[in-house]
Motif scaffolding. Structure first.
Motif, short mmCIF file in Angstrom:
data_model
loop_
_atom_site.label_atom_id
_atom_site.label_comp_id
_atom_site.label_asym_id
_atom_site.label_seq_id
_atom_site.Cartn_x
_atom_site.Cartn_y
_atom_site.Cartn_z
N GLY A 42 -9.09 2.84 16.94
CA GLY A 42 -7.68 2.46 17.23
C GLY A 42 -6.72 3.51 16.83
O GLY A 42 -5.81 3.84 17.84
N TYR A 46 -4.77 5.73 19.73
CA TYR A 46 -3.42 5.33 20.04
C TYR A 46 -2.30 6.22 19.37
O TYR A 46 -1.32 6.50 19.84
CB TYR A 46 -3.17 3.75 19.62
N TRP A 47 -2.68 6.76 18.19
CA TRP A 47 -1.57 7.45 17.53
C TRP A 47 -1.46 8.98 17.97
O TRP A 47 -2.30 9.18 18.80
CB TRP A 47 -1.97 7.83 15.96
N TYR A 54 -0.69 5.35 23.08
CA TYR A 54 0.29 4.38 22.95
C TYR A 54 1.37 4.69 23.98
O TYR A 54 2.14 3.58 24.45
CB TYR A 54 0.82 4.63 21.61
N CYS A 62 -4.83 -1.53 27.35
CA CYS A 62 -5.16 -2.10 25.81
C CYS A 62 -6.40 -3.00 25.71
O CYS A 62 -7.19 -2.82 24.77
CB CYS A 62 -4.09 -2.56 25.19
#
Length: 115
Positions: A42, A46-47, A54, A62
């Motif tokens: 994750g 997402y980062w 994100y 998601c």
């Protein structure tokens, strides 16, 4: 409340709910490995240091990404447990918990460095 729980358990076992539950047992047996794996995957997805999704992934994407990650981990858990008794992080956790000094031999299978 106890009556409702008892009724639910009776219906669960009578309707073959355990057959569905057996599919998820390997995932639960490797819960620590799967939890840490989800966090790493994750974070990468997402980062900003990874894919940085994100900004672009809405709620639907998601959920879909989560289902894909869960499915991959479920397949991996079934494969791993067909070859080993427990997950890799569960093994390390157990060894670290039951051995007071990791560099001293302890029962069973310590490192035995101080021998």
């Amino acid at each position: 409340m106890a009556v409702l729980v008892s009724l639910f358990v009776q219906i669960w076992f009578a309707s073959g709910g355990y057959k569905f539950q057996r599919l998820l047992i390997p995932y639960g047996r490797m819960s620590l490995t799967n939890y840490i794996g989800q966090s790493i995957i994750g974070g990468f997805v997402y980062w900003g240091c990874g894919l940085g999704l994100y900004r672009y992934a809405g709620a639907t994407y998601c959920v879909l990404i989560g289902i894909v990650i869960f499915t991959i981990q479920l397949v991996f858990s079934r494969w791993w447990l067909s070859r080993y008794r427990q997950g890799p992080l569960e093994y390390l956790w157990r060894k670290g918990t039951w051995c007071k000094n990791p560099f001293h031999s302890c029962a069973p299978g310590g490192l035995g460095i101080n021998k």
